[in-house]
Design a protein around this motif. Sequence first.
Motif, PDB file in Angstrom:
ATOM      1  N   UNK A  18      50.921  42.657  40.808  1.00 59.75           N
ATOM      2  CA  UNK A  18      49.594  43.217  40.989  1.00 59.75           C
ATOM      3  C   UNK A  18      48.865  42.799  39.983  1.00 59.75           C
ATOM      4  N   UNK A  19      49.310  43.510  38.218  1.00 60.07           N
ATOM      5  CA  UNK A  19      48.612  43.337  37.426  1.00 60.07           C
ATOM      6  C   UNK A  19      47.857  41.621  37.084  1.00 60.07           C
ATOM      7  N   UNK A  51      43.347  37.449  37.877  1.00 61.75           N
ATOM      8  CA  UNK A  51      43.079  36.307  38.318  1.00 61.75           C
ATOM      9  C   UNK A  51      41.741  36.692  38.594  1.00 61.75           C
ATOM     10  N   UNK A  52      42.009  37.678  39.949  1.00 61.47           N
ATOM     11  CA  UNK A  52      40.512  38.126  40.630  1.00 61.47           C
ATOM     12  C   UNK A  52      39.020  38.343  39.796  1.00 61.47           C
ATOM     13  N   UNK A  53      39.727  39.084  38.388  1.00 59.32           N
ATOM     14  CA  UNK A  53      38.683  39.553  37.892  1.00 59.32           C
ATOM     15  C   UNK A  53      37.832  38.239  36.593  1.00 59.32           C
ATOM     16  N   UNK A  54      38.827  36.884  36.298  1.00 60.43           N
ATOM     17  CA  UNK A  54      38.924  35.841  35.849  1.00 60.43           C
ATOM     18  C   UNK A  54      37.587  34.873  37.097  1.00 60.43           C
ATOM     19  N   UNK A  55      38.030  35.161  38.337  1.00 56.14           N
ATOM     20  CA  UNK A  55      37.318  34.105  39.199  1.00 56.14           C
ATOM     21  C   UNK A  55      35.929  35.020  39.194  1.00 56.14           C
ATOM     22  N   UNK A  56      35.585  36.462  39.275  1.00 54.02           N
ATOM     23  CA  UNK A  56      34.760  37.017  39.608  1.00 54.02           C
ATOM     24  C   UNK A  56      33.433  36.494  38.267  1.00 54.02           C
ATOM     25  N   UNK A  57      34.174  36.616  37.059  1.00 52.12           N
ATOM     26  CA  UNK A  57      33.433  35.916  35.652  1.00 52.12           C
ATOM     27  C   UNK A  57      33.776  35.128  35.965  1.00 52.12           C
ATOM     28  N   UNK A  58      33.566  33.765  36.302  1.00 54.11           N
ATOM     29  CA  UNK A  58      34.061  32.229  36.819  1.00 54.11           C
ATOM     30  C   UNK A  58      32.347  32.152  37.505  1.00 54.11           C
ATOM     31  N   UNK A  59      32.128  33.037  38.890  1.00 52.77           N
ATOM     32  CA  UNK A  59      30.992  32.999  40.218  1.00 52.77           C
ATOM     33  C   UNK A  59      29.673  33.964  39.291  1.00 52.77           C
ATOM     34  N   UNK A  60      29.570  35.143  39.003  1.00 51.88           N
ATOM     35  CA  UNK A  60      28.950  35.554  38.826  1.00 51.88           C
ATOM     36  C   UNK A  60      28.401  35.586  37.010  1.00 51.88           C
ATOM     37  N   UNK A  61      29.141  35.860  35.818  1.00 55.22           N
ATOM     38  CA  UNK A  61      29.400  36.220  33.995  1.00 55.22           C
ATOM     39  C   UNK A  61      28.739  36.866  33.793  1.00 55.22           C
ATOM     40  N   UNK A  62      28.915  37.638  32.801  1.00 55.88           N
ATOM     41  CA  UNK A  62      27.828  38.546  32.415  1.00 55.88           C
ATOM     42  C   UNK A  62      28.492  39.989  33.044  1.00 55.88           C
ATOM     43  N   UNK A 104      38.155  47.474  47.987  1.00 61.49           N
ATOM     44  CA  UNK A 104      38.125  46.456  48.421  1.00 61.49           C
ATOM     45  C   UNK A 104      38.881  45.161  48.819  1.00 61.49           C
ATOM     46  N   UNK A 105      39.127  45.092  47.056  1.00 65.91           N
ATOM     47  CA  UNK A 105      39.963  43.334  47.522  1.00 65.91           C
ATOM     48  C   UNK A 105      41.705  43.393  47.575  1.00 65.91           C
ATOM     49  N   UNK A 133      43.684  49.966  32.944  1.00 69.22           N
ATOM     50  CA  UNK A 133      44.908  48.810  32.811  1.00 69.22           C
ATOM     51  C   UNK A 133      43.971  47.880  32.993  1.00 69.22           C
ATOM     52  N   UNK A 134      43.331  47.027  33.345  1.00 69.45           N
ATOM     53  CA  UNK A 134      43.040  45.546  32.988  1.00 69.45           C
ATOM     54  C   UNK A 134      42.164  46.020  32.215  1.00 69.45           C
TER      55      UNK A 134
END
Length: 75
Positions: A10-11, A16-27, A38-39, A53-54
């Motif tokens: 789960x962690x 991975x989800x957060x890193x993918x969002x960062x790559x897509x949006x940045x900042x 939601x995810x 936890x993150x």
Amino acid sequence: MGDGTFTTNEIAGAIDFVRALDAARGGLLACPVSRLQVRFRLGYRRACALAGRLEELDVWEIVVTPSGMRGARLK
């Protein structure tokens, strides 16, 4: 599992989800707890626990913008 207990998978999935969002949006990421809800189909309390936890794992830092919006600054 209790509110604050998460499996390694789960962690890892959340990171991975957060890193993918960062790559897509940045900042700054708007509404981080809602995105986790939601995810991963979590209730609010469990999503808050995962967000915390993150933050403990130094994946992101939860911030409040001057306009009052909660966001996450990705590290």
